[in-house]
Each structure stands twice: as structure tokens, then as C-alpha cells.
Design a protein around this motif. Structure first.
Motif, PDB file in Angstrom:
ATOM      1  N   PRO A  92       0.824  -1.210   0.000  1.00  0.00           N
ATOM      2  CA  PRO A  92       0.000   0.000   0.000  1.00  0.00           C
ATOM      3  C   PRO A  92       0.862   1.266   0.000  1.00  0.00           C
ATOM      4  O   PRO A  92       1.986   1.271   0.497  1.00  0.00           O
ATOM      5  N   ALA A  93       0.318   2.318  -0.592  1.00  0.00           N
ATOM      6  CA  ALA A  93       1.058   3.581  -0.660  1.00  0.00           C
ATOM      7  C   ALA A  93       1.287   4.126   0.739  1.00  0.00           C
ATOM      8  O   ALA A  93       0.417   4.022   1.615  1.00  0.00           O
ATOM      9  N   PRO A  94       2.464   4.708   0.999  1.00  0.00           N
ATOM     10  CA  PRO A  94       2.722   5.285   2.318  1.00  0.00           C
ATOM     11  C   PRO A  94       1.902   6.544   2.537  1.00  0.00           C
ATOM     12  O   PRO A  94       1.209   7.021   1.636  1.00  0.00           O
ATOM     13  N   ARG A  95       1.985   7.082   3.740  1.00  0.00           N
ATOM     14  CA  ARG A  95       1.272   8.314   4.026  1.00  0.00           C
ATOM     15  C   ARG A  95       1.791   9.440   3.133  1.00  0.00           C
ATOM     16  O   ARG A  95       2.905   9.384   2.631  1.00  0.00           O
ATOM     17  N   LEU A  96       0.949  10.473   3.007  1.00  0.00           N
ATOM     18  CA  LEU A  96       1.220  11.530   2.029  1.00  0.00           C
ATOM     19  C   LEU A  96       2.594  12.158   2.229  1.00  0.00           C
ATOM     20  O   LEU A  96       3.363  12.301   1.277  1.00  0.00           O
ATOM     21  N   ILE A  97       2.949  12.522   3.452  1.00  0.00           N
ATOM     22  CA  ILE A  97       4.221  13.194   3.688  1.00  0.00           C
ATOM     23  C   ILE A  97       5.389  12.297   3.289  1.00  0.00           C
ATOM     24  O   ILE A  97       6.329  12.727   2.613  1.00  0.00           O
ATOM     25  N   LYS A  98       5.325  11.023   3.696  1.00  0.00           N
ATOM     26  CA  LYS A  98       6.398  10.093   3.360  1.00  0.00           C
ATOM     27  C   LYS A  98       6.435   9.809   1.862  1.00  0.00           C
ATOM     28  O   LYS A  98       7.503   9.574   1.281  1.00  0.00           O
ATOM     29  N   ASP A  99       5.263   9.854   1.238  1.00  0.00           N
ATOM     30  CA  ASP A  99       5.177   9.533  -0.190  1.00  0.00           C
ATOM     31  C   ASP A  99       5.786  10.620  -1.065  1.00  0.00           C
ATOM     32  O   ASP A  99       6.044  10.398  -2.250  1.00  0.00           O
ATOM     33  N   LEU A 100       6.036  11.807  -0.507  1.00  0.00           N
ATOM     34  CA  LEU A 100       6.625  12.881  -1.299  1.00  0.00           C
ATOM     35  C   LEU A 100       8.011  12.510  -1.807  1.00  0.00           C
ATOM     36  O   LEU A 100       8.462  13.017  -2.830  1.00  0.00           O
ATOM     37  N   GLY A 101       8.703  11.617  -1.089  1.00  0.00           N
ATOM     38  CA  GLY A 101      10.040  11.226  -1.497  1.00  0.00           C
ATOM     39  C   GLY A 101      10.096   9.995  -2.380  1.00  0.00           C
ATOM     40  O   GLY A 101      11.195   9.586  -2.788  1.00  0.00           O
ATOM     41  N   THR A 102       8.945   9.401  -2.695  1.00  0.00           N
ATOM     42  CA  THR A 102       8.943   8.179  -3.512  1.00  0.00           C
ATOM     43  C   THR A 102       9.545   8.413  -4.885  1.00  0.00           C
ATOM     44  O   THR A 102      10.301   7.585  -5.401  1.00  0.00           O
ATOM     45  N   GLY A 103       9.212   9.536  -5.511  1.00  0.00           N
ATOM     46  CA  GLY A 103       9.756   9.829  -6.831  1.00  0.00           C
ATOM     47  C   GLY A 103      11.271   9.921  -6.825  1.00  0.00           C
ATOM     48  O   GLY A 103      11.939   9.400  -7.715  1.00  0.00           O
ATOM     49  N   TRP A 104      11.840  10.565  -5.790  1.00  0.00           N
ATOM     50  CA  TRP A 104      13.291  10.671  -5.690  1.00  0.00           C
ATOM     51  C   TRP A 104      13.929   9.295  -5.550  1.00  0.00           C
ATOM     52  O   TRP A 104      14.986   9.030  -6.138  1.00  0.00           O
ATOM     53  N   LYS A 105      13.300   8.416  -4.760  1.00  0.00           N
ATOM     54  CA  LYS A 105      13.851   7.071  -4.578  1.00  0.00           C
ATOM     55  C   LYS A 105      13.894   6.319  -5.896  1.00  0.00           C
ATOM     56  O   LYS A 105      14.863   5.626  -6.208  1.00  0.00           O
ATOM     57  N   GLU A 106      12.844   6.441  -6.697  1.00  0.00           N
ATOM     58  CA  GLU A 106      12.817   5.753  -7.988  1.00  0.00           C
ATOM     59  C   GLU A 106      13.879   6.311  -8.931  1.00  0.00           C
ATOM     60  O   GLU A 106      14.496   5.565  -9.689  1.00  0.00           O
ATOM     61  N   VAL A 107      14.100   7.623  -8.886  1.00  0.00           N
ATOM     62  CA  VAL A 107      15.130   8.225  -9.733  1.00  0.00           C
ATOM     63  C   VAL A 107      16.508   7.720  -9.322  1.00  0.00           C
ATOM     64  O   VAL A 107      17.352   7.387 -10.177  1.00  0.00           O
ATOM     65  N   ARG A 108      16.769   7.645  -8.033  1.00  0.00           N
ATOM     66  CA  ARG A 108      18.074   7.160  -7.554  1.00  0.00           C
ATOM     67  C   ARG A 108      18.309   5.701  -7.923  1.00  0.00           C
ATOM     68  O   ARG A 108      19.442   5.287  -8.166  1.00  0.00           O
ATOM     69  N   ARG A 109      17.247   4.917  -8.025  1.00  0.00           N
ATOM     70  CA  ARG A 109      17.393   3.497  -8.333  1.00  0.00           C
ATOM     71  C   ARG A 109      17.667   3.236  -9.806  1.00  0.00           C
ATOM     72  O   ARG A 109      18.176   2.169 -10.158  1.00  0.00           O
ATOM     73  N   SER A 110      17.327   4.172 -10.670  1.00  0.00           N
ATOM     74  CA  SER A 110      17.433   3.945 -12.110  1.00  0.00           C
ATOM     75  C   SER A 110      18.584   4.746 -12.708  1.00  0.00           C
ATOM     76  O   SER A 110      18.557   5.981 -12.699  1.00  0.00           O
ATOM     77  N   PRO A 111      19.620   4.093 -13.266  1.00  0.00           N
ATOM     78  CA  PRO A 111      20.714   4.842 -13.911  1.00  0.00           C
ATOM     79  C   PRO A 111      20.230   5.740 -15.044  1.00  0.00           C
ATOM     80  O   PRO A 111      20.736   6.849 -15.232  1.00  0.00           O
ATOM     81  N   PHE A 112      19.230   5.259 -15.811  1.00  0.00           N
ATOM     82  CA  PHE A 112      18.728   6.065 -16.912  1.00  0.00           C
ATOM     83  C   PHE A 112      18.039   7.324 -16.409  1.00  0.00           C
ATOM     84  O   PHE A 112      18.256   8.430 -16.927  1.00  0.00           O
ATOM     85  N   LEU A 113      17.199   7.217 -15.382  1.00  0.00           N
ATOM     86  CA  LEU A 113      16.512   8.389 -14.849  1.00  0.00           C
ATOM     87  C   LEU A 113      17.507   9.368 -14.233  1.00  0.00           C
ATOM     88  O   LEU A 113      17.334  10.589 -14.353  1.00  0.00           O
ATOM     89  N   ARG A 114      18.534   8.846 -13.585  1.00  0.00           N
ATOM     90  CA  ARG A 114      19.560   9.741 -13.033  1.00  0.00           C
ATOM     91  C   ARG A 114      20.251  10.507 -14.161  1.00  0.00           C
ATOM     92  O   ARG A 114      20.558  11.698 -14.032  1.00  0.00           O
ATOM     93  N   TYR A 115      20.492   9.832 -15.273  1.00  0.00           N
ATOM     94  CA  TYR A 115      21.116  10.522 -16.405  1.00  0.00           C
ATOM     95  C   TYR A 115      20.217  11.655 -16.914  1.00  0.00           C
ATOM     96  O   TYR A 115      20.697  12.761 -17.199  1.00  0.00           O
TER      97      TYR A 115
END
Length: 457
Positions: A215-238
Motif C-alpha cells: 500500500p502507498a505510504p502516508r502523504l508526507i512520506k510519499d513525497l520522497g517516492t519519486g526521488w527514490k525511484e530516480v536514484r534506483r534507475s541509472p537512466f533516470l539519473r542521467y
């Protein structure tokens, strides 16, 4: 003995409907164009109306500052909401709320009741409800355009943005000259027309699917989800580094050229030509990109654009002739839309549907925040050295980006979305998710493209 029956040959997949006949895409494209046009028209008029009503330069600046600040603060929460709510209602509410705000502003101007608090409220409402519109529209694009048509569709979207940026302020200024209330009325009507277009687009009725995930985390914690996905993907970081360096370099380059024009007798003409060359290059380049993105491999295309830009921009330091500067800026602007289109299409294809809003806003926020630092650093350098040296310093950033792109492993993972190409390590295409109330003519696109394995965790 009878010969064994041969295996049936599968029928070839039907060709996707061309974009010019894809009604859902056309409506979504038009909705985005109308929203952008309205925003450009009223952006010119709002500070002028406030200045006229209050007579205060401070109030003029406060409205502009508040609108930018509200846009930045609303970006990450908007991405979360886009991923938690059905995209179509998000688009409709965004346009409907902005239409209401500008109808109120129209009435205030007509009755001579414009106040600073009212203008601030309108500016905040415009920023807050604009924030979810762009990521929701981008996410909706995956549901109306097939995978192999995404680069072309995004090239045409860039052409739309370039045309709106060129024409919107001029038309807004002309409307303001006729009647100060007219830009706000046109803006409100453009949002209402956009709402109608979106209402006719066939999109999935439910919220983005995230089956098999926690399940999706609470709203405040979910604000950082996009950053986590970017850090996990070399292509998105590029893509983040690419956009940040390009914004930093070109915002500084433009400042040097505009400042140089201010010290000449024909400064207004000089700056107008430079800005017009940039806009015209973007517009023509976007139309050309619609074809080049389907012929060249995406990594090759990005590298060609990075290296050509890095080699063109030092030429700006060789001459202060207006025509020569406009030519170089036009060539740079002509090249960049192709790289933007393939990177944006690959990112749109790579990000899972239920993360589109959060990851797209994360990818866009840092480059947007970088833009003010370009003029800041450039102006500091201009006080210590000459314009030619500063131009070369900004060009060096683009050269560093070209070298970084050449050896970056993330760019090697960019998915190839050209027709007939299959991204390495990509699973077979899944059956499209059913979209309610679709007609046979509109069933040409898969509801969601598969996520390449190379760009997962």
C-alpha cells in the motif's frame, strides 16, 4: 502417410492508427495547447493589472514571486495526487478551477475591484492547479498513444509548446491593449474549452493500478517516492543530470547575449531577434524531430545533439553580430527538441503507470530549480571577466555533458521505442487493459507499455 499439418502462421499485428487520426490524442493535445495558451496570455496581464491597481512595484514583484513559489511548493504533492487519483478527473478539476479563478479576476478588472490579496489568490490558484495538470496529461498520453509513437507524439507536443510560447505573450499583450480584462476572459474560456476536450478523451476510469505492490505510504512520506525511484534507475539519473546542465548553461548564455544587446543602440532589436531565433528553432526542430526520432537509435540521437550543441555554442564567443548570434542560437534550438523527445518518451515508457506523477515531478523539479542559478553565476562572472570568457565557461558545461553522455551507462539503457524495435531484456508486450466505452476505431493503442527490465530496481 499424410503429411503433418503445418503450424498456423500468426497474422501480423495491425498497424497503429496514425496520430492525426487518433481522436483521443488529438483531444489531449488540443487540451494541453489551450491550457498553455491561456496561461501565457494571462501571465503578461496579471502583474500589469496589479501595478495599475496598486501603483506599487513591490506588489508587482510580490505577485510574480508568489506564483513561482506556489508552483514549486505544489509540485511534489501534485505528483502524489496524480498517482492516487484517476487522471481524467485530475485534468478536468485542474482546468475547471483555473477557469473559475480567471473568471473572478475578469469580473474584478471589469468592476475596478482588483486588490493585491485577490491577485495573490488568483496567482496561487493558478500555480496549485497547474501543478498536477502536466504530469497527469503526460501519464494519460501512455493510454492513448502506442509505444512506438511516443517519440513522435512528444515531438509534436514540443512544437505545440514552442508555438504557444511564441504566440501567447504577443497575443496576451495585444488583448491587454484592447481591454485589460480581455486576457483573463480569454484565459478562462481556454480552460473551459480544454475541460471539454479532456472530457471527450477515453481514459481508464479507475486510479492507476499498483497490483501486487505494498500500500502507498502516508502523504508526507510519499513525497520522497519519486526521488527514490530516480536514484534506483541509472537512466533516470542521467536524464536529471542532462536537464540540469542544459538549463544551467543555456540560462547563463541567454543572459550574456541579452546583456550584450542592452549596451548597443539597437538593444531591443538585438534581443528580440535572439529570442525569436530561439523560439523559431525550437518550433522547427520539434517538427523535424517527429521524423528523426523514428529513424536514428535514441542513444545515437542524444549523443549527436549533445556534441553538436557543445561544438556550436563556443562560436557565440567569436562575434557580437546579431545575425551570427541568432544563427548559432537557432541551430542549437533546432537540435535540442529531438533529444528532448526521445528522452521524454523513454522516461514515459520506463516509469510504471502508478509512479508516473511522482517520478515525472521529481525529474522536473531539480532542473527547474537550477535555472535561476545560471543567470546568478553568469552575472557574477560578468563582473570579473568579459562576455566571451563567460560564454566559453557555459559552453564548457555543455562539453562536459557531451563527454558524460558518451560514457554514461544510464544512457546506454535508454529503451529504443522505434517501430519494429524491441528494447533489450524487455518482456513481451502485455495485452492492453480494457478501457470502458471505447469504440473499435479508438482501440488502436495499448493501455500501458511494459517496463523494461533494465530500468527496474
Amino acid at each position: 502417410m499424410p503429411a503433418p499439418a503445418s503450424a498456423p502462421v500468426p497474422a501480423p499485428a495491425p498497424a497503429p492508427t496514425p496520430l492525426h487520426r487518433n481522436r483521443d490524442y488529438q483531444r489531449l493535445w488540443l487540451a494541453h495547447a489551450l491550457s498553455g495558451f491561456g496561461s501565457q496570455a494571462s501571465a503578461i496581464a496579471l502583474p500589469l493589472v496589479v501595478l495599475h491597481a496598486t501603483g506599487s512595484i513591490t506588489a508587482f514583484g510580490l505577485v510574480t514571486f508568489t506564483e513561482i513559489l506556489a508552483s514549486v511548493l505544489a509540485t511534489l504533492p501534485a505528483g502524489v495526487l496524480v498517482d492516487r487519483l484517476p487522471r481524467k478527473p485530475v485534468l478536468i478539476i485542474s482546468d475547471g478551477a483555473r477557469a473559475l479563478a480567471y473568471l473572478v479576476m475578469t469580473a474584478a478588472v471589469l468592476t475596478d475591484r482588483v486588490t493585491l490579496p485577490l491577485a495573490l489568490c488568483v496567482a496561487v490558484a493558478n500555480s496549485v492547479f497547474s501543478a498536477p495538470f502536466n504530469p497527469a496529461a503526460s501519464a494519460a498520453l501512455r493510454h492513448v498513444v502506442p509505444r512506438e509513437q511516443l517519440p513522435t507524439a512528444l515531438s509534436l507536443s514540443q512544437a505545440r509548446s514552442a508555438a504557444v510560447t511564441l504566440a501567447g505573450p504577443l497575443i496576451g499583450a495585444a488583448l491587454y491593449a484592447v481591454a485589460p480584462a480581455l486576457p483573463f476572459l480569454v484565459d478562462a474560456l481556454s480552460y473551459l474549452a480544454s475541460t471539454l476536450c479532456v472530457a471527450l478523451v477515453r481514459l481508464p476510469a479507475g486510479r492507476p493500478s499498483a497490483e501486487g505492490r505494498p500500500p502507498a505510504p502516508r502523504l508526507i512520506k510519499d513525497l520522497g517516492t519519486g526521488w527514490k525511484e530516480v536514484r534506483r534507475s541509472p537512466f533516470l539519473r542521467y536524464t536529471l543530470v542532462n536537464a540540469a546542465l542544459v538549463n544551467l548553461a543555456f540560462s547563463g548564455i541567454v543572459l550574456v547575449l541579452v546583456t550584450g544587446g542592452a549596451h548597443t543602440t539597437s538593444g531591443g532589436f538585438h534581443n528580440a531577434v535572439i529570442i525569436a531565433a530561439s523560439g523559431a528553432g525550437n518550433l522547427v526542430g520539434s517538427l523535424i524531430a517527429a521524423r528523426t526520432t523514428t529513424t536514428l537509435p535514441p542513444r545515437t540521437l542524444v549523443l549527436l545533439v549533445c556534441w553538436s550543441t557543445a561544438l556550436f555554442t563556443p562560436l557565440l564567443a567569436l562575434s557580437d553580430d546579431t545575425a551570427a548570434l541568432a544563427l548559432v542560437i537557432g541551430l542549437c534550438s533546432l537540435a535540442t527538441p529531438a533529444a528532448n523527445a526521445v528522452i521524454s518518451a523513454a522516461r514515459l515508457h520506463t516509469i510504471p503507470d502508478h509512479l508516473q506523477g511522482r517520478v515525472q515531478t521529481a525529474c522536473g523539479l531539480i532542473p527547474a530549480l537550477i535555472i535561476p542559478f545560471g543567470p546568478l553565476l553568469t552575472s557574477a562572472l560578468l563582473t570579473r571577466t568579459g562576455p566571451a570568457t563567460v560564454l566559453l565557461a557555459n559552453s564548457a558545461l555543455l562539453l562536459a555533458l557531451a563527454c558524460y553522455s558518451t560514457f554514461n551507462p544510464g544512457l546506454r539503457r535508454i529503451p529504443d521505442l522505434r517501430p519494429g524495435k524491441q528494447t533489450p531484456a524487455q518482456p513481451p508486450a502485455q495485452a492492453p487493459a480494457p478501457v470502458p466505452d471505447r469504440t473499435p476505431e479508438q482501440d488502436q493503442a495499448p493501455a500501458q507499455a511494459p517496463v523494461p527490465a533494465a530500468t527496474k530496481a
